[in-house]
Design a protein around this motif. Structure first.
Motif, short mmCIF file in Angstrom:
data_model
loop_
_atom_site.label_atom_id
_atom_site.label_comp_id
_atom_site.label_asym_id
_atom_site.label_seq_id
_atom_site.Cartn_x
_atom_site.Cartn_y
_atom_site.Cartn_z
N PHE A 1 -6.34 1.92 -1.99
CA PHE A 1 -6.51 0.45 -1.79
C PHE A 1 -7.98 0.03 -1.46
N VAL B 1 0.76 4.12 -2.87
CA VAL B 1 0.57 5.70 -2.50
C VAL B 1 1.82 6.43 -3.24
N LEU C 1 -6.31 -3.57 7.36
CA LEU C 1 -6.06 -2.88 6.05
C LEU C 1 -7.34 -1.67 6.13
N VAL D 1 0.77 -1.27 0.18
CA VAL D 1 -0.13 -0.08 -0.20
C VAL D 1 0.81 1.16 0.19
N ASP E 1 -3.99 4.92 3.08
CA ASP E 1 -3.89 4.45 1.72
C ASP E 1 -4.17 5.50 0.73
#
Length: 433
Positions: A324, A299, A315, A295, A320
């Motif tokens: 994501f 980015v 997550l 992630v 993110d």
């Protein structure tokens, strides 16, 4: 009507009791064995050569009851599939990504990301669509759409994950294969959690732009390679159907197969290769550990990651920058489902063996929390972790024997077959029903 969480941990009569009820497993009569989505599959069962080695093993997985029509379409892509776990999630990840591109009128990933939630959530005056062609036709007419897919059926949340999910409770029968007749489906989540944010208006419906290329960052090798065939089949089916409907932005969608290797270093190398090929959207990675590592790279590179199977709770809140997404639910849902299954099996003393990564640790912690909420005392719950390349499980088998549990849960991928085999080789007997 909102669908609310139905994965409720049974609490009645669950206090620790030194006298186990009839039918409950024990170190002498057979410990009940439980698994997770990473090892509840026919391909996992094939790792055991002794017939009936894991008969009676029970576990959960994010699982939608697939229609016969969808299965037949999958078979046209790959007639040799042993399982269909995560095929629907992979299909939806591709379709949602492509629909977002169609609405945005561009393949620029940082722009497309702003449309992903929007194409799954119903807005006033919008239309629901389940078929790719119907969705694309509605977009061409300038209508807002709410895609209702195979696995993503009630929209994505602001965190970019399904607002609702379906779980299957699976049972291994004879010959180490899932007994489909015993599979039960339960729902989780809440439709009210779906994002309410309206996607920005692009004014570019039907615009022509660059060709959409997707990188399939999915497993061909490594610990979850056994999930790869159905994931690739689902993704390729989606691309085939998108192109049969006219493609995206007037051009055919291209999918480039990659291999994450179920390894952070290999996944990073494949990610970098896709970036060098100017791939804007990657379907994957499959595991939570890889997703956590990739992630920040997504980015930095300004790329979208859309995982069909990375389920770690962490997550949901990872930084993110809105890049994501996942078509599978977080492990908090599965933890509730597993704890419920374990409690209904009559457990009083539970040992958890977990793969030492974000996936295994997340399920270990989540299930432990839910088991204690259901009445299991902290002294009656313990765990051990193992690394993905570990060969000697002597310390784990000794700890299990010393603890004398009536239930063992193993949270891992295909390598966890070695853990179970080591426990059996050291004289631990698992209940067969």
């Amino acid at each position: 009507m909102a669908i609310t969480a139905t994965l409720l941990v049974a609490a009645g009569g669950c206090a620790s009791n030194p006298t186990r009820p009839a039918g409950t497993g024990s170190i002498d009569t057979g410990i009940r064995l439980y698994g997770t989505d990473g090892n509840m599959s026919n391909s996992f069962g094939a790792d055991f050569k002794k017939p009936g080695a894991i008969t009676g093993m029970v576990g959960t997985t994010p699982l939608t009851a697939l229609t016969d029509d969808f299965k037949q379409r999958l078979d046209q892509v790959d007639p040799n599939l042993a399982d269909d776990n995560y095929a629907g999630e992979s299909y939806d990840a591709v379709v949602i990504s492509a629909l977002a591109v169609a609405v945005a009128g561009t393949t620029n990933p940082t722009t497309v990301a702003k449309y992903v939630d929007g194409v799954t959530n119903l807005q006033p005056g919008g239309v629901e669509c389940t078929q790719v062609k119907d969705c694309l036709d509605a977009i061409a007419e300038g209508k807002d759409i709410a895609y209702r897919g195979v696995a993503v059926r009630n929209g994505l949340t602001p965190a970019g994950e399904p607002a609702t999910a379906s779980y299957g409770t699976l049972h291994f029968g004879q010959n180490n294969k899932i007994d489909d007749a015993k599979t039960e489906f339960v729902s989780a989540g809440n439709t009210e959690d779906a994002s309410k944010q309206t996607a920005p208006s692009s004014g570019a419906h039907g615009a022509k732009s660059t060709q959409l290329t997707l990188g399939l960052l999915l497993p061909k090798t490594g610990a979850v390679a056994y999930l790869g065939p159905q994931m690739f089949a689902g993704a390729h089916l989606a691309v085939r159907e998108l192109n049969a409907a006219g493609g995206i932005l007037g051009k055919p969608v291209v999918a480039i197969d990659g291999d994450d290797g179920t390894d952070v270093n290999k996944a990073t190398a494949q990610f970098n290769a896709f970036v060098s090929q100017n791939v804007p959207i990657m379907i994957g990675p499959p595991s939570s550990g890889e997703a956590t590592a990739l992630v920040p790279k997504a980015v930095a590179a300004g790329r979208i990651l859309f995982s069909p199977s990375a389920t770690s709770d962490g997550l949901s809140t990872i930084d993110d920058h809105g890049l994501f997404f996942r078509s599978c639910p977080p492990d908090s849902y599965q933890s509730q489902a597993l704890a419920d299954v374990i409690m209904r099996g009559g457990a009083r003393r539970v040992f958890i063996v977990a793969r030492d990564d974000a996936y295994g640790a997340g399920l270990r912690d989540g299930v432990s929390k839910d088991l204690m909420a259901a009445g299991i005392k902290q002294d009656d719950l313990t765990s051990k972790t193992y690394s993905d390349d570990q060969k000697d499980f002597g310390a784990i088998t000794k700890a299990v024997k010393d603890f004398k549990p009536d239930a063992v849960m193993v949270a891992g991928y295909e390598e966890s077959a070695s853990v179970i085999s080591a426990l059996q080789a050291d004289g631990i007997k698992f209940a067969q029903s």
